[in-house]
Scaffold this active site. Structure first.
Site, PDB file in Angstrom:
ATOM      1  N   HIS A   1       0.839  -1.209   0.000  1.00 34.66           N
ATOM      2  CA  HIS A   1       0.000   0.000   0.000  1.00 34.66           C
ATOM      3  C   HIS A   1       0.872   1.257   0.000  1.00 34.66           C
ATOM      4  CE1 HIS A   1      -3.136  -2.529   2.375  1.00 34.66           C
ATOM      5  NE2 HIS A   1      -3.642  -2.343   1.165  1.00 34.66           N
TER       6      HIS A   1
ATOM      7  N   LYS B   1     -15.815  -6.978   4.314  1.00 31.71           N
ATOM      8  CA  LYS B   1     -14.703  -7.295   5.228  1.00 31.71           C
ATOM      9  C   LYS B   1     -15.040  -6.913   6.665  1.00 31.71           C
ATOM     10  CE  LYS B   1     -10.964  -6.670   1.833  1.00 31.71           C
ATOM     11  NZ  LYS B   1      -9.890  -5.767   1.398  1.00 31.71           N
TER      12      LYS B   1
ATOM     13  N   ARG C   1      -2.851  -5.803  -8.146  1.00 30.57           N
ATOM     14  CA  ARG C   1      -1.827  -6.823  -7.938  1.00 30.57           C
ATOM     15  C   ARG C   1      -1.819  -7.870  -9.038  1.00 30.57           C
ATOM     16  NH1 ARG C   1      -3.580  -8.204  -1.980  1.00 30.57           N
ATOM     17  NH2 ARG C   1      -5.485  -8.018  -3.179  1.00 30.57           N
TER      18      ARG C   1
ATOM     19  N   SER D   1      -3.233  -7.639   3.257  1.00 32.48           N
ATOM     20  CA  SER D   1      -3.412  -7.371   4.686  1.00 32.48           C
ATOM     21  C   SER D   1      -3.882  -8.628   5.405  1.00 32.48           C
ATOM     22  CB  SER D   1      -4.434  -6.252   4.893  1.00 32.48           C
ATOM     23  OG  SER D   1      -3.972  -5.056   4.336  1.00 32.48           O
TER      24      SER D   1
END
Ligand code: PNS
Length: 164
Positions: free
Chosen positions: A19, A43, A92, A130
């Protein structure tokens, strides 16, 4: 891209070196970058929004044109509120693409004044997430390659305290 305010939105639960790389690169492209901690409806964050803002502020303290905030609403509304012209996201892999593409199109529909800009992740951070960081740290393993050095201890302490 001059005189454009850019937003780097995300869950940042917690912020990783991947990040931070995107934030630094965005700061080199736009004259002002606002990193915003937001809610991703799919999430369940481990860290509070305040903790996440604090960690990003520490990690990005040496980047002069970056500020950090949190916002509990729609990204498109936040961009309008801030007069932002760009949303910067890191990509990504192809697996990120479908979801990110859908969000970019939705945000464009909700706020036609904002463009989503995708930066390809640095190949070193291709695998990083993460969730992996949280899993590794909570098992007591080393996460020093994955998170900014200045916030390493905060993350480890917080995630390992749950096991004590
Ligand atoms: O780091 P993440 O979890 O991939 O970031 C996703 C995030 C938080 C940017 C996204 O869920 C979001 O924009 N949330 C704010 C609410 C919103 O605008 N939802 C509609 C998105 S099209």
């Amino acid at each position: 891209m001059k005189n454009t305010i850019a937003i780097c939105p995300g869950s940042f639960d917690p912020v990783t070196v991947g990040h931070l790389d995107i934030i630094k690169r965005a700061a080199g492209m736009f004259n002002k970058v606002i990193v915003v901690v937001m809610t991703n409806a799919s999430k369940h964050p481990k860290f509070t929004a305040e903790e996440r803002v604090r960690m990003i502020s520490i990690a990005a303290a040496d980047i002069p044109n970056v500020t950090v905030e949190s916002y509990d609403g729609l990204l498109a509304d936040y961009a309008a509120l801030k007069g932002a012209g760009a949303i910067v996201k890191g990509l990504r892999a192809m697996s990120d693409f479908e979801y990110e593409f859908q969000m970019a199109l939705t945000n464009k529909k909700l706020n036609p004044n904002v463009e989503t800009v995708f930066l390809t992740t640095n190949v070193e951070y291709m695998y990083l997430s993460s969730s992996m960081v949280k899993e590794i740290a909570s098992m007591g393993a080393d996460i020093s390659d994955f998170v900014p050095e200045q916030i390493h201890d905060i993350i480890v302490e917080r995630l390992t305290s749950e096991r004590k």
